[in-house]
Write an enzyme that holds these catalytic residues in place. Structure first.
Site, PDB file in Angstrom:
ATOM      1  N   ASP A 164       4.036   3.539   6.438  1.00  0.00           N
ATOM      2  CA  ASP A 164       3.343   3.335   7.704  1.00  0.00           C
ATOM      3  C   ASP A 164       4.220   2.735   8.786  1.00  0.00           C
ATOM      4  OD1 ASP A 164       3.468   0.685   6.435  1.00  0.00           O
ATOM      5  OD2 ASP A 164       2.177   0.059   8.091  1.00  0.00           O
ATOM      6  N   PHE A 224      13.912   4.147  10.654  1.00  0.00           N
ATOM      7  CA  PHE A 224      12.539   3.795  10.265  1.00  0.00           C
ATOM      8  C   PHE A 224      11.739   5.065  10.020  1.00  0.00           C
ATOM      9  CE2 PHE A 224       8.301   2.109  10.314  1.00  0.00           C
ATOM     10  CZ  PHE A 224       8.477   0.929   9.631  1.00  0.00           C
ATOM     11  N   LYS A 243       0.816  -1.195   0.000  1.00  0.00           N
ATOM     12  CA  LYS A 243       0.000   0.000   0.000  1.00  0.00           C
ATOM     13  C   LYS A 243       0.865   1.266   0.000  1.00  0.00           C
ATOM     14  CE  LYS A 243      -3.479  -2.144   3.013  1.00  0.00           C
ATOM     15  NZ  LYS A 243      -2.652  -3.261   3.536  1.00  0.00           N
ATOM     16  N   GLU A 266       7.826   1.886  -6.109  1.00  0.00           N
ATOM     17  CA  GLU A 266       7.915   1.501  -4.700  1.00  0.00           C
ATOM     18  C   GLU A 266       8.022   2.739  -3.818  1.00  0.00           C
ATOM     19  OE1 GLU A 266       7.782  -0.336  -2.209  1.00  0.00           O
ATOM     20  OE2 GLU A 266       8.468  -2.379  -2.579  1.00  0.00           O
ATOM     21  N   ASP A 267       7.596   2.596  -2.580  1.00  0.00           N
ATOM     22  CA  ASP A 267       7.760   3.690  -1.622  1.00  0.00           C
ATOM     23  C   ASP A 267       9.192   3.755  -1.094  1.00  0.00           C
ATOM     24  OD1 ASP A 267       7.469   1.225  -0.311  1.00  0.00           O
ATOM     25  OD2 ASP A 267       6.117   1.980   1.235  1.00  0.00           O
ATOM     26  N   ARG A 291       0.369   7.006   7.470  1.00  0.00           N
ATOM     27  CA  ARG A 291       0.470   7.128   6.017  1.00  0.00           C
ATOM     28  C   ARG A 291       0.029   8.497   5.533  1.00  0.00           C
ATOM     29  NH1 ARG A 291       1.415   1.934   3.970  1.00  0.00           N
ATOM     30  NH2 ARG A 291       0.359   0.219   5.000  1.00  0.00           N
ATOM     31  N   ASP A 330      14.536  -1.099   1.207  1.00  0.00           N
ATOM     32  CA  ASP A 330      15.376  -1.323   2.387  1.00  0.00           C
ATOM     33  C   ASP A 330      16.423  -2.355   1.989  1.00  0.00           C
ATOM     34  OD1 ASP A 330      16.464  -1.817   4.845  1.00  0.00           O
ATOM     35  OD2 ASP A 330      14.588  -2.223   5.881  1.00  0.00           O
ATOM     36  N   LYS A 371      17.275   3.165   1.269  1.00  0.00           N
ATOM     37  CA  LYS A 371      18.207   3.109   2.395  1.00  0.00           C
ATOM     38  C   LYS A 371      19.529   2.597   1.843  1.00  0.00           C
ATOM     39  CE  LYS A 371      14.785   2.455   5.998  1.00  0.00           C
ATOM     40  NZ  LYS A 371      14.235   1.537   7.012  1.00  0.00           N
TER      41      LYS A 371
HETATM   42  P1  IMP Z   1      12.831  -4.680   1.587  1.00  0.00           P
HETATM   43  O1  IMP Z   1      12.415  -5.993   0.977  1.00  0.00           O
HETATM   44  O2  IMP Z   1      13.739  -4.871   2.752  1.00  0.00           O
HETATM   45  O3  IMP Z   1      13.435  -3.730   0.556  1.00  0.00           O
HETATM   46  O4  IMP Z   1      11.545  -4.044   2.206  1.00  0.00           O
HETATM   47  C1  IMP Z   1      10.823  -3.073   1.555  1.00  0.00           C
HETATM   48  C2  IMP Z   1       9.483  -2.833   2.215  1.00  0.00           C
HETATM   49  O5  IMP Z   1       9.590  -2.773   3.643  1.00  0.00           O
HETATM   50  C3  IMP Z   1       8.950  -1.498   1.770  1.00  0.00           C
HETATM   51  O6  IMP Z   1       8.177  -1.609   0.601  1.00  0.00           O
HETATM   52  C4  IMP Z   1       8.164  -1.037   2.965  1.00  0.00           C
HETATM   53  O7  IMP Z   1       6.856  -1.559   2.878  1.00  0.00           O
HETATM   54  C5  IMP Z   1       8.861  -1.666   4.146  1.00  0.00           C
HETATM   55  N1  IMP Z   1       9.804  -0.720   4.793  1.00  0.00           N
HETATM   56  C6  IMP Z   1      11.151  -0.788   4.792  1.00  0.00           C
HETATM   57  N2  IMP Z   1      11.696   0.224   5.486  1.00  0.00           N
HETATM   58  C7  IMP Z   1      10.654   0.969   5.933  1.00  0.00           C
HETATM   59  C8  IMP Z   1      10.577   2.195   6.721  1.00  0.00           C
HETATM   60  O8  IMP Z   1      11.572   2.813   7.145  1.00  0.00           O
HETATM   61  N3  IMP Z   1       9.322   2.646   6.962  1.00  0.00           N
HETATM   62  C9  IMP Z   1       8.197   2.025   6.506  1.00  0.00           C
HETATM   63  N4  IMP Z   1       8.232   0.897   5.784  1.00  0.00           N
HETATM   64  C10 IMP Z   1       9.450   0.372   5.494  1.00  0.00           C
HETATM   65 MG    MG Z   2       6.085  -1.554   0.382  1.00  0.00          MG
END
Ligand code: IMP
Ligand code: MG
Length: 174
Positions: A158, A151, A42, A98-99, A164, A102, A130
């Protein structure tokens, strides 16, 4: 929602300026194309809404919903597609929106999955990255801001479903 977050990391003004620039870059790079923008729900919903309006091309939009299973502190890379794209992307130029990236493990999986449909191309657009942690096996083609490993919430992102609707990106209180 005053007082619930500690630091404003990116103001609404900076978000707006940067997204305008990203839209202009995409418009230039995809000149004469009709890309499909696929948002990862979302978290993408506000970014996606602003980004599409900064792009001056005939685009279509679609959405996916993905759940990452948490393995202790980091995302494990085991992801489940809760909602897949509705329309075929075969032969299409795809922009995956993507938002935040990470570890990048979620996107690795999503791209592997989308590639099965044989799109003409797939590029990644993420508002936030990140920098120190990403394990992406694909390049991040467009991103808004590189941030520290903290974070963050707001502007679609969220914490336990909340925040959000903040207009800025903020760091959550420890
Ligand atoms: P990844 O697979 O580790 O890249 O995770 C990505 C997903 O984790 C993102 O699409 C977010 O939904 C969530 N996420 C990672 N870091 C944050 C943060 O700092 N705040 C909120 N959501 C996060
Ligand atoms: Mg996400």
């Amino acid at each position: 929602m005053k007082g619930v977050y500690s630091d404003i990391l990116i103001t609404d003004i900076h978000l707006r300026e940067r997204i305008q620039e990203m839209g202009e870059m995409i418009t230039k790079d995809y000149k004469d194309e009709r890309p499909v923008m696929i948002g990862a729900l979302k978290g993408c919903f506000i970014f996606m809404a602003d980004l599409v309006r900064a792009i001056n091309l005939p685009v279509t939009v679609d959405f996916m919903e993905i759940s990452s299973y948490e393995n202790e502190k980091e995302s494990s890379g085991i992801v489940k597609i809760l909602k897949d794209v509705k329309y075929s992307i075969q032969g299409k130029h795809v922009l995956l929106v993507e938002d935040i990236i990470d570890t990048g493990l979620t996107l690795n999986h999503v791209i592997d999955h989308l590639k099965l449909q044989k799109p003409a191309s797939i590029k990644i657009v993420s508002l936030l990255v990140k920098a120190e942690k990403h394990k992406m096996k694909y390049p991040i083609d467009y991103f808004g801001f590189e941030i520290e490993d903290r974070f963050v919430v707001g502007y679609g992102l969220d914490y336990q479903g909340y925040y959000r609707n903040l207009e800025c990106v903020a760091v959550i209180e420890e």
